[in-house]
Design an enzyme around this catalytic site. Structure first.
Site, PDB file in Angstrom:
ATOM      1  N   LYS A 218       0.834  -1.200   0.000  1.00  0.00           N
ATOM      2  CA  LYS A 218       0.000   0.000   0.000  1.00  0.00           C
ATOM      3  C   LYS A 218       0.869   1.251   0.000  1.00  0.00           C
ATOM      4  O   LYS A 218       1.960   1.282   0.573  1.00  0.00           O
ATOM      5  CB  LYS A 218      -0.942  -0.002   1.211  1.00  0.00           C
ATOM      6  CG  LYS A 218      -1.905  -1.184   1.196  1.00  0.00           C
ATOM      7  CD  LYS A 218      -2.870  -1.117   2.361  1.00  0.00           C
ATOM      8  CE  LYS A 218      -3.819  -2.318   2.334  1.00  0.00           C
ATOM      9  NZ  LYS A 218      -4.792  -2.290   3.450  1.00  0.00           N
ATOM     10  N   LYS A 300     -11.777 -11.285   7.371  1.00  0.00           N
ATOM     11  CA  LYS A 300     -10.372 -11.351   6.996  1.00  0.00           C
ATOM     12  C   LYS A 300      -9.594 -11.977   8.144  1.00  0.00           C
ATOM     13  O   LYS A 300      -9.691 -11.523   9.292  1.00  0.00           O
ATOM     14  CB  LYS A 300      -9.831  -9.958   6.675  1.00  0.00           C
ATOM     15  CG  LYS A 300     -10.540  -9.269   5.517  1.00  0.00           C
ATOM     16  CD  LYS A 300     -10.038  -7.865   5.303  1.00  0.00           C
ATOM     17  CE  LYS A 300      -8.631  -7.855   4.753  1.00  0.00           C
ATOM     18  NZ  LYS A 300      -8.194  -6.474   4.405  1.00  0.00           N
ATOM     19  N   LYS A 313      -9.323 -13.792   2.870  1.00  0.00           N
ATOM     20  CA  LYS A 313     -10.568 -13.046   3.006  1.00  0.00           C
ATOM     21  C   LYS A 313     -11.693 -13.912   2.462  1.00  0.00           C
ATOM     22  O   LYS A 313     -11.689 -14.286   1.293  1.00  0.00           O
ATOM     23  CB  LYS A 313     -10.514 -11.723   2.246  1.00  0.00           C
ATOM     24  CG  LYS A 313     -11.790 -10.893   2.456  1.00  0.00           C
ATOM     25  CD  LYS A 313     -11.706  -9.547   1.768  1.00  0.00           C
ATOM     26  CE  LYS A 313     -12.019  -9.663   0.300  1.00  0.00           C
ATOM     27  NZ  LYS A 313     -12.153  -8.332  -0.339  1.00  0.00           N
ATOM     28  N   LYS A 477      -7.373   0.857   6.705  1.00  0.00           N
ATOM     29  CA  LYS A 477      -8.444   1.851   6.869  1.00  0.00           C
ATOM     30  C   LYS A 477      -9.165   1.650   8.195  1.00  0.00           C
ATOM     31  O   LYS A 477      -9.507   2.614   8.884  1.00  0.00           O
ATOM     32  CB  LYS A 477      -9.430   1.741   5.709  1.00  0.00           C
ATOM     33  CG  LYS A 477      -8.806   1.926   4.327  1.00  0.00           C
ATOM     34  CD  LYS A 477      -9.849   1.767   3.241  1.00  0.00           C
ATOM     35  CE  LYS A 477      -9.246   1.882   1.846  1.00  0.00           C
ATOM     36  NZ  LYS A 477      -8.433   0.718   1.477  1.00  0.00           N
TER      37      LYS A 477
END
Length: 800
Positions: A218, A300, A313, A477
């Site tokens: 990321k 997850k 997931k 997030k």
């Protein structure tokens, strides 16, 4: 750099006269009369007040600049739309000729040549460059208006910002949405690049697969670079469109997720933050607006790599009207999948696996008293070849987290599973500031499935190492939103929190970016104008000086994060295997709670000693004097020890050259430890990996000590056979050393095991034990010799 300098170095030469006249507006603020000559202006008093006439003149000039920018932006935008439509007709005509030639040999002579495709590709590349330039034009001018208004309000004490905000909204040149343009350009460019034969496949890209494994890195993307990043990626991967026959709408890219947790223990938050084995995240996700009826229930599960399994997931879908009953336990999983069994669209085995997953999630929610706590919303642009998951890039923009809990006396969701007073209406201005967290950056996710040892594609490596992105491999997030919106309840913070107040923008990388066809690599679409080297430094430009990047602080934060995440990133790249989406059978969830934050020892910690000293200083007295003296004594001792270490002659290690970094994360010379001061009462946690081989090493060390203790005991037993007083004394000495070594090694072993279980980043090296053992052996042998020589060496040779 100052904004005026940034504007001059970034503007496009051909558009020079259409940019905001930032320097002219700034000069206007230095004088209370626009008609004065420079000599008169210099003679004016500095304390002369800003009059109403001055304000009118400045506002009129500002309006002229706004009209100029708005008009040019509208003209260029319409011109780009016309060019796209014209090129689309040409592309469709060439593709039709290609398909006709493939189906009918008689029309093969009319088939388009390679040169026609090359010309179309150049036209599209030129349009892409124009879109990039227009986006940069818009961003620079909008920033210029914001800064000049801020400067005006500060220098004149007349508050223009609230009034001019309405005028900006009346000419919203900065609100153009380029997502639709990016989708259309991506489709056309993919058609031309593949010569009318785009790759076919499942556009859902995993939507019909229930379990899939991802190796993801990321990155953060500054808003200034988002459009440019999209345009660069679409030249390598097409935008993934789930329904190509439908015209693109803004809500098509919206994704919302509701995360669950226990608000007393925060066990799911802590498990995901610490990356403990089996840590779970449970969320409910939907794509589009609030009217969407299909909700995905997802789990997850994090797996450590030494387990031989991979993080998974898993999810299943159900109707929105059944969510509340399912979460309360009023609806059974058999009822959920009853319709699926009747329709027979899925196999019985697949339905049974989904039903087992639904049972486990339902049991987990009810048993652990999980409730909705955080919602994340963002617009996602995904880039991927349909049906090919080897390289997938997604960019999430307008990322927003909102509170979904019913704590602090507010009934946000009530008895429902989500709050209904918001939808996808970014930026959710109807919510109070405490209920919403607007994330300042876009989030880029690069998902790779490459064979072991195989490097990522070259353009991916260039992109991730460029100035456009900032690597944050462990960003979440859920973790960020929960930590930000519950500051009084969350004391363990993620490692990226210190970087939130640092500007992530970096100098432009050479030879990287969008290039116009036929231009050299030294010429980009935003070539800098020649600047006057004698330019005067504006000492009054206080606001611009506040925007200067603190390079040293930024580099310090990056070095620490890079070192801490280096081994994790390398592990991701080494384990990126192209095994597709694997369906793993999940075991029933463990009933044991996850460890609490108090049991963890983070690498970054709050400065408790400084806080105690500050508190003692406020009280005063002997307690403060004692702590202050203790602090100075410790500092003096550390300095003396450093001097002694430096003065001691010892071999110096040879410096090893830096290894090549990968995926935007430099390898460096090894892991270095840097500490940042966390907010009072908070701790900043960095995940610490503990593999089984570490526990085995601790066990082997204990067994080695145990073996040595047994050898010493055997020596003591052998000495007893001589029967004299000297042998007895020696036997006692060796026995005592053996017993001390035995209990010491057991204590060290238990201490190490306890800290490994808690994943504490303490110093596991034993500095004193081996030295003390050697000293004890020397003492035991010395006792034997002393007794022998005190007796005149009698029996010494016999003993030998």
């Amino acid at each position: 750099m100052r904004f005026g300098q940034q504007l001059r170095s970034s503007l496009i030469k051909d558009w020079y006269h259409y940019y905001i006249s930032y320097d002219g507006l700034k000069d206007s603020l230095r004088s209370t009369n626009f008609t004065h000559t420079p000599a008169i202006q210099q003679g004016k008093h500095a304390d002369e007040e800003w009059s109403e006439d001055d304000e009118k003149r400045f506002v009129n000039k500002l309006e002229e600049e706004l009209d100029k920018v708005f008009t040019f932006q509208q003209v260029k935008s319409q011109e780009i739309i016309r060019r796209i439509n014209s090129t689309e007709k040409e592309v469709n005509e060439v593709i039709a000729r290609t398909q006709s030639a493939e189906q009918d040999e008689r029309t093969r002579a009319n088939a388009p040549s390679e040169d026609e495709y090359m010309l179309l590709e150049e036209d599209l590349s030129d349009i892409i460059a124009d879109v990039h330039d227009l986006a940069k034009f818009t961003q620079l001018n909008y920033t210029g208006f914001q800064k000049i208004i801020k400067k005006h309000d500060k220098q004149t004490h007349w508050h223009l910002k609230p009034v001019f905000a309405a005028r900006l909204n009346a000419r919203p040149f900065f609100k153009d949405d380029y997502d639709g343009t990016v989708v259309k350009l991506s489709r056309l460019y993919d058609l031309v690049r593949t010569r009318g034969s785009p790759i076919k496949g499942d556009s859902s890209a995993g939507g019909k697969q229930q379990n899939f494994v991802r190796q993801t890195t990321k990155y953060w993307v500054h808003p200034d670079n988002i459009t440019e990043l999209k345009l660069i990626i679409l030249k390598h991967l097409p935008v993934l469109v789930f329904n190509p026959s439908k015209e693109f709408e803004r809500k098509d890219s919206a994704i919302s997720s509701i995360y669950y947790d226990n608000t007393d223990t925060w066990e799911l938050y802590q498990g995901r933050l610490k990356k403990t084995e089996g840590a779970e995240a449970i969320r409910l996700r939907w794509y589009g607006g609030m009217e969407v009826d299909t909700i995905f229930v997802e789990r997850k599960t994090h797996r450590e790599d030494w387990t031989g399994e991979k993080s998974v997931k898993a999810r299943f879908s159900m109707k929105e009207k059944n969510i509340n009953a399912y979460m309360r336990g009023d609806m059974t999983t058999e009822q959920i999948f009853e319709k699926a069994r009747r329709e027979g669209k899925k196999s019985e085995k697949e339905i049974n696996e989904l039903e087992q997953l639904a049972k486990e999630i339902q049991f987990r929610v009810i048993d652990r008293k999980l409730v909705p706590v955080t919602r994340s919303f963002y617009n996602r642009t995904a880039f991927q070849l349909p049906g090919d998951a080897r390289v997938r890039v997604s960019l999430d923009t307008e990322l927003t987290m909102t509170r979904e809990d019913n704590m602090d006396g507010k009934r946000r969701t009530g008895d429902n599973w989500r709050r209904m007073d918001i939808g996808i209406d970014f930026p959710f201005s109807q919510l109070p500031p405490g209920d919403v967290e607007l994330f300042p950056y876009g989030v880029l996710e690069v998902k790779l499935q490459t064979a072991a040892g195989q490097d990522p594609p070259g353009w991916i490596r260039e992109l991730t190492a460029s100035h456009l992105v900032e690597a944050v491999p462990k960003f979440s997030k859920f973790i960020h939103g929960t930590a930000s919106m519950f500051p009084s309840r969350i004391n363990l913070l993620p490692f990226w929190m210190p970087q939130m107040d640092v500007d992530i923008r970096k100098p432009v990388s050479h030879n990287f970016g969008l290039m116009r066809p036929g231009h050299s690599t030294e010429t980009s679409t935003s070539a800098a104008l020649d600047e006057d080297s004698d330019e005067e430094l504006d000492l009054e430009d206080v606001e611009d000086a506040e925007d200067v990047e603190d390079d040293k602080n930024l580099q310090r934060l990056r070095d620490a994060r890079d070192a801490l995440e280096q081994h994790e990133q390398e592990r991701y790249l080494e384990q990126a295997n192209g095994n597709g989406n694997v369906l793993d059978e999940e075991e029933r969830m463990a009933h044991k709670p996850i460890a609490h934050a108090e049991e963890d020892y983070p690498l970054y910690d709050s400065d408790d000693e400084e806080e105690d000293l500050a508190a003692a200083k406020r009280v005063g007295g002997w307690s403060y004097r004692w702590k202050l003296s203790k602090k100075h004594a410790t500092l003096a001792g550390d300095k003396i020890l450093d001097v002694l270490k430096y003065a001691t002659p010892m071999p110096r290690p040879t410096q090893i050259p830096d290894r090549e970094g990968r995926m935007g994360i430099p390898a460096g010379r090894g892991v270095s430890e840097k500490r940042f001061k966390a907010p009072p009462g908070k701790k900043i946690h960095v995940p610490v990996r503990v593999e089984p081989k570490v526990s085995f090493a601790v066990e082997r060390t204990f067994l080695a000590w145990l073996e040595f203790s047994i050898i010493l005991g055997s020596i003591a037993a052998a000495l007893l056979n001589f029967g004299d007083d000297i042998s007895l004394a020696s036997a006692w000495a060796f026995t005592i050393i053996a017993v001390i070594a035995l209990f010491y090694s057991m204590g060290i072993y238990l201490w190490r095991v306890a800290n490994l279980k808690k994943r504490r980043a303490v110093n596991y090296h034993d500095k004193w034990g081996p030295s003390a053992l050697c000293a004890g052996l020397v003492v035991a042998v010395a006792i034997s010799f002393v007794f022998r020589f005190s007796k005149g060496g009698e029996g010494g040779l016999k003993g030998i």
